[in-house]
Design a protein around this motif. Sequence first.
Motif, PDB file in Angstrom:
ATOM      1  N   LYS A 177      -5.857  -5.981   6.170  1.00 28.72           N
ATOM      2  CA  LYS A 177      -6.897  -5.159   5.740  1.00 28.72           C
ATOM      3  C   LYS A 177      -7.898  -5.968   4.932  1.00 28.72           C
ATOM      4  O   LYS A 177      -8.136  -6.862   4.871  1.00 28.72           O
ATOM      5  CB  LYS A 177      -6.017  -4.147   4.527  1.00 28.72           C
ATOM      6  N   TYR A 237      -2.228  -5.586   2.597  1.00 29.00           N
ATOM      7  CA  TYR A 237      -1.580  -6.114   3.881  1.00 29.00           C
ATOM      8  C   TYR A 237      -2.501  -7.192   4.642  1.00 29.00           C
ATOM      9  O   TYR A 237      -3.738  -7.112   4.483  1.00 29.00           O
ATOM     10  CB  TYR A 237      -1.397  -4.959   4.949  1.00 29.00           C
ATOM     11  N   GLY A 297       1.378  -6.355  -0.265  1.00 30.88           N
ATOM     12  CA  GLY A 297       0.715  -6.230  -1.641  1.00 30.88           C
ATOM     13  C   GLY A 297      -0.004  -5.017  -1.575  1.00 30.88           C
ATOM     14  O   GLY A 297      -0.479  -4.425  -0.694  1.00 30.88           O
ATOM     15  N   GLY A 320       0.819  -1.253   0.077  1.00 30.24           N
ATOM     16  CA  GLY A 320      -0.106   0.020  -0.023  1.00 30.24           C
ATOM     17  C   GLY A 320       0.698   1.215   0.118  1.00 30.24           C
ATOM     18  O   GLY A 320       0.429   2.281  -0.518  1.00 30.24           O
ATOM     19  N   THR A 342      -3.776   8.895  10.808  1.00 32.76           N
ATOM     20  CA  THR A 342      -3.951   7.977   9.963  1.00 32.76           C
ATOM     21  C   THR A 342      -2.716   7.269  10.137  1.00 32.76           C
ATOM     22  O   THR A 342      -1.846   7.353  11.174  1.00 32.76           O
ATOM     23  CB  THR A 342      -3.919   8.465   8.516  1.00 32.76           C
ATOM     24  N   PHE A 343      -2.248   6.125   9.301  1.00 34.54           N
ATOM     25  CA  PHE A 343      -1.132   5.560   9.575  1.00 34.54           C
ATOM     26  C   PHE A 343      -0.014   6.137   8.732  1.00 34.54           C
ATOM     27  O   PHE A 343      -0.260   6.853   7.858  1.00 34.54           O
ATOM     28  CB  PHE A 343      -1.120   4.025   8.904  1.00 34.54           C
ATOM     29  N   ALA A 366       2.266   5.883   6.913  1.00 35.58           N
ATOM     30  CA  ALA A 366       2.543   5.550   5.488  1.00 35.58           C
ATOM     31  C   ALA A 366       2.027   6.963   4.501  1.00 35.58           C
ATOM     32  O   ALA A 366       2.592   7.391   3.714  1.00 35.58           O
ATOM     33  CB  ALA A 366       2.107   4.433   4.934  1.00 35.58           C
ATOM     34  N   ASP A 380      -6.438   7.650  -0.224  1.00 36.75           N
ATOM     35  CA  ASP A 380      -5.849   6.586   0.308  1.00 36.75           C
ATOM     36  C   ASP A 380      -6.769   5.582   0.765  1.00 36.75           C
ATOM     37  O   ASP A 380      -7.373   5.759   1.755  1.00 36.75           O
ATOM     38  CB  ASP A 380      -5.088   7.128   1.639  1.00 36.75           C
ATOM     39  N   SER A 432      -4.087  -1.285  -0.281  1.00 39.61           N
ATOM     40  CA  SER A 432      -3.295  -2.340   0.440  1.00 39.61           C
ATOM     41  C   SER A 432      -3.712  -3.501   0.646  1.00 39.61           C
ATOM     42  O   SER A 432      -5.032  -3.699   1.028  1.00 39.61           O
ATOM     43  CB  SER A 432      -2.844  -1.712   1.764  1.00 39.61           C
TER      44      SER A 432
HETATM   45  C1  LIG Z   1      -2.075   0.002   5.814  1.00 40.51           C
HETATM   46  C2  LIG Z   1      -2.020   1.398   5.356  1.00 40.51           C
HETATM   47  C3  LIG Z   1      -1.103   2.069   4.399  1.00 40.51           C
HETATM   48  C4  LIG Z   1       0.135   1.087   3.969  1.00 40.51           C
HETATM   49  O1  LIG Z   1      -0.121  -0.120   3.471  1.00 40.51           O
HETATM   50  P1  LIG Z   1       1.153  -1.290   3.473  1.00 40.51           P
HETATM   51  O2  LIG Z   1       0.267  -2.267   2.588  1.00 40.51           O
HETATM   52  O3  LIG Z   1       0.944  -1.484   4.939  1.00 40.51           O
HETATM   53  O4  LIG Z   1       2.036  -0.499   2.861  1.00 40.51           O
HETATM   54  C5  LIG Z   1      -1.334   3.408   4.114  1.00 40.51           C
HETATM   55  N1  LIG Z   1      -2.533   3.956   4.551  1.00 40.51           N
HETATM   56  C6  LIG Z   1      -3.190   3.671   5.315  1.00 40.51           C
HETATM   57  C7  LIG Z   1      -4.301   4.472   5.771  1.00 40.51           C
HETATM   58  C8  LIG Z   1      -3.145   2.198   5.914  1.00 40.51           C
HETATM   59  O5  LIG Z   1      -4.155   1.903   6.791  1.00 40.51           O
END
Ligand SMILES: *Cc1c(COP(=O)(O)O)cnc(C)c1O
Length: 375
Positions: A191, A188, A199, A58, A83-84, A86, A162, A186
């Motif tokens: 999710k 992951y 992925g 993701g 948020t996370f 990333a 996102d 994502s």
């Molecule tokens: C999980 C997540 C990501 C990143 O995804 P990955 O597959 O773990 O790299 C980005 N943004 C949000 C809001 C997420 O929850």
Amino acid sequence: MNFIDLQTQYKLIESEINSGIKKILDSGTYIMGSEVAQLEKLLAQYSGVKHCLTCSSGTDALLIPLMAWGITSGDAVFSSPFTFIATSEVVRILGATPVFVDIEPDTFNISPGKLREKIIEVKKEGKLNPKAIIPVDLFGLTADYNEIEKIAKEFGLLVLEDAAQSFGADYKGKKSCSFGDAAATSFYPAKPLGCYGDGGAVFTNNDELFDIMQSIRVHGQGHDKYNNVRVGINGRLDTIQAAVLLAKMKLFDNEIVLRNKAANKYNLQLGEYLTVPQIPNSCQSVWAQYSVLADDEQQRANVQKYLADNKIPTAIYYPKPLHLQEAFKDLNYSTGDFPVSENLASRIFSLPMHPYLKDEEIELICSKIIEYFTQ
Ligand SMILES: *Cc1c(COP(=O)(O)O)cnc(C)c1O
């Protein structure tokens, strides 16, 4: 009891997953096998978008479109601090500046009103070039795209959805991953649609953007492998993960129904004691998380402890908003800058949520919460 249960789901598709993986092991096409293209076609159709480009996570799904747009030092990218990491990490990787905008207290998603004010403020200041908005579809609920897309148009900004937590969600008759100029999701494992490793995927209706992103996914390649026309990344999805996702897509729509049933049961029983999630009209969440609010931090700690003592797992998403993370301290934000995000970070917690939660488990969780408040 599990917070998330991936094993029950595996049992339902065990033979298909195993034979899908075996086929790839036998064929030797571990990278870019036919399952990858098959999955991309299916996901694009499912989301109602022209192109889907699968990729390695993701995070890379967020990074690739930003690279394609040439986002760089001096550019402002507006996003949520709740948020996370990333979501804004990718902006920082490119040397651009994340500009945070507080969220709506009821949906936990970026506030369109505050977004508009912040864009005007940044333009007036004249230090950064406003370039893009990254709205986050938190916990499986899409952000308010009608409003966000209007604002993006008014100021000539790009929008990157996102959708890491919202693949499969609905917003006013459209699917998540179909908003803005591009969307990132994502796969992951935890999710809503997860594979058995890392992925992700990027979605867009724009042919030219899709071509550039395809090149970026494989080291900026041109028309042949050793002709590199730009700087890219190694961002491909493994063939095995594509096979896993193809099998899981067969269960996915029913899983969304099951997640919504579980959320409705929680809402009905817990609404009297905790602030339960509200889903706006004509939206359907995919419930990446089922998150509730306690009155304050102390009450949250007490309820979580009571549940833990009764072997019920809970989690906090997210205890610290991004503007207060050490990684972003050079952005010079401080406590008090985003009061809604900070307040929610001190009160929010999530209950077990997955499609295979049993009625008895939901009953137990609710009865223990009610017991805590009424004992
Ligand atoms: C999980 C997540 C990501 C990143 O995804 P990955 O597959 O773990 O790299 C980005 N943004 C949000 C809001 C997420 O929850």
